[in-house]
Motif scaffolding. Structure first.
Motif, PDB file in Angstrom:
ATOM      1  N   LEU A 171       9.469  50.191  -3.388  1.00  0.00           N
ATOM      2  CA  LEU A 171       9.557  48.784  -2.995  1.00  0.00           C
ATOM      3  C   LEU A 171      10.835  48.516  -2.206  1.00  0.00           C
ATOM      4  O   LEU A 171      11.852  49.156  -2.419  1.00  0.00           O
ATOM      5  N   ARG A 172      10.747  47.551  -1.302  1.00  0.00           N
ATOM      6  CA  ARG A 172      11.927  47.121  -0.543  1.00  0.00           C
ATOM      7  C   ARG A 172      12.080  45.616  -0.718  1.00  0.00           C
ATOM      8  O   ARG A 172      11.102  44.912  -0.915  1.00  0.00           O
ATOM      9  N   TRP A 173      13.305  45.129  -0.618  1.00  0.00           N
ATOM     10  CA  TRP A 173      13.526  43.695  -0.679  1.00  0.00           C
ATOM     11  C   TRP A 173      14.662  43.315   0.246  1.00  0.00           C
ATOM     12  O   TRP A 173      15.513  44.124   0.584  1.00  0.00           O
ATOM     13  N   TRP A 174      14.672  42.066   0.678  1.00  0.00           N
ATOM     14  CA  TRP A 174      15.706  41.515   1.534  1.00  0.00           C
ATOM     15  C   TRP A 174      15.631  39.998   1.461  1.00  0.00           C
ATOM     16  O   TRP A 174      14.592  39.437   1.125  1.00  0.00           O
ATOM     17  N   PRO A 175      16.734  39.322   1.757  1.00  0.00           N
ATOM     18  CA  PRO A 175      16.713  37.854   1.743  1.00  0.00           C
ATOM     19  C   PRO A 175      15.858  37.319   2.898  1.00  0.00           C
ATOM     20  O   PRO A 175      15.855  37.883   3.988  1.00  0.00           O
ATOM     21  N   VAL A 176      15.099  36.272   2.608  1.00  0.00           N
ATOM     22  CA  VAL A 176      14.269  35.619   3.622  1.00  0.00           C
ATOM     23  C   VAL A 176      14.576  34.130   3.626  1.00  0.00           C
ATOM     24  O   VAL A 176      15.255  33.607   2.751  1.00  0.00           O
ATOM     25  N   SER A 177      14.036  33.447   4.604  1.00  0.00           N
ATOM     26  CA  SER A 177      14.253  32.018   4.754  1.00  0.00           C
ATOM     27  C   SER A 177      13.738  31.248   3.538  1.00  0.00           C
ATOM     28  O   SER A 177      12.729  31.615   2.935  1.00  0.00           O
ATOM     29  N   ARG A 178      14.385  30.151   3.217  1.00  0.00           N
ATOM     30  CA  ARG A 178      13.913  29.292   2.131  1.00  0.00           C
ATOM     31  C   ARG A 178      12.626  28.574   2.519  1.00  0.00           C
ATOM     32  O   ARG A 178      11.987  27.959   1.675  1.00  0.00           O
ATOM     33  N   ARG A 179      12.248  28.678   3.765  1.00  0.00           N
ATOM     34  CA  ARG A 179      10.990  28.073   4.200  1.00  0.00           C
ATOM     35  C   ARG A 179       9.791  28.680   3.481  1.00  0.00           C
ATOM     36  O   ARG A 179       8.718  28.080   3.460  1.00  0.00           O
ATOM     37  N   VAL A 180       9.944  29.846   2.868  1.00  0.00           N
ATOM     38  CA  VAL A 180       8.821  30.446   2.139  1.00  0.00           C
ATOM     39  C   VAL A 180       8.373  29.547   0.988  1.00  0.00           C
ATOM     40  O   VAL A 180       7.245  29.657   0.528  1.00  0.00           O
ATOM     41  N   ASN A 181       9.253  28.671   0.527  1.00  0.00           N
ATOM     42  CA  ASN A 181       8.923  27.768  -0.576  1.00  0.00           C
ATOM     43  C   ASN A 181       8.196  26.513  -0.125  1.00  0.00           C
ATOM     44  O   ASN A 181       7.730  25.746  -0.958  1.00  0.00           O
ATOM     45  N   ALA A 182       8.122  26.266   1.169  1.00  0.00           N
ATOM     46  CA  ALA A 182       7.499  25.051   1.703  1.00  0.00           C
ATOM     47  C   ALA A 182       6.019  25.333   1.971  1.00  0.00           C
ATOM     48  O   ALA A 182       5.617  25.553   3.098  1.00  0.00           O
ATOM     49  N   THR A 183       5.226  25.318   0.930  1.00  0.00           N
ATOM     50  CA  THR A 183       3.806  25.637   1.085  1.00  0.00           C
ATOM     51  C   THR A 183       3.113  24.599   1.958  1.00  0.00           C
ATOM     52  O   THR A 183       3.398  23.419   1.894  1.00  0.00           O
ATOM     53  N   GLY A 184       2.211  25.097   2.786  1.00  0.00           N
ATOM     54  CA  GLY A 184       1.417  24.215   3.625  1.00  0.00           C
ATOM     55  C   GLY A 184       2.062  23.807   4.931  1.00  0.00           C
ATOM     56  O   GLY A 184       1.397  23.295   5.818  1.00  0.00           O
ATOM     57  N   ARG A 185       3.353  23.996   5.077  1.00  0.00           N
ATOM     58  CA  ARG A 185       4.020  23.564   6.308  1.00  0.00           C
ATOM     59  C   ARG A 185       4.314  24.707   7.257  1.00  0.00           C
ATOM     60  O   ARG A 185       4.436  24.488   8.442  1.00  0.00           O
ATOM     61  N   ALA A 186       4.456  25.871   6.751  1.00  0.00           N
ATOM     62  CA  ALA A 186       4.785  27.007   7.614  1.00  0.00           C
ATOM     63  C   ALA A 186       3.959  28.207   7.176  1.00  0.00           C
ATOM     64  O   ALA A 186       3.846  28.489   5.987  1.00  0.00           O
TER      65      ALA A 186
END
Length: 69
Positions: free
Chosen positions: A31-46
């Protein structure tokens, strides 16, 4: 650590023939991980690939500066 079943184990798990012996942690190098935009929490908008693009960690005032692990 998430549990990942190998394809040959999936049928046993889904048919309830397999039990806890199938539940083993995924190998650390799988598995790999990295920080991503907080926009991932905005369901339905992006809903685009930019949501999973790594964000930098050295920009002051950026989304990365707000990242809490």
């Amino acid at each position: 650590m998430p549990v990942l079943l190998r394809p040959e184990e999936a049928e046993r798990w889904l048919s309830m023939e397999g039990g806890p012996e199938l539940l083993k942690p995924a190998p650390e190098d799988f598995l790999r991980w990295w920080p991503v935009s907080r926009r991932v929490n905005a369901t339905g908008r992006a809903d685009d690939l930019s949501l999973i693009q790594p964000i930098g960690t050295s920009r002051a005032g950026s989304e990365a500066a707000e990242l809490r692990l």
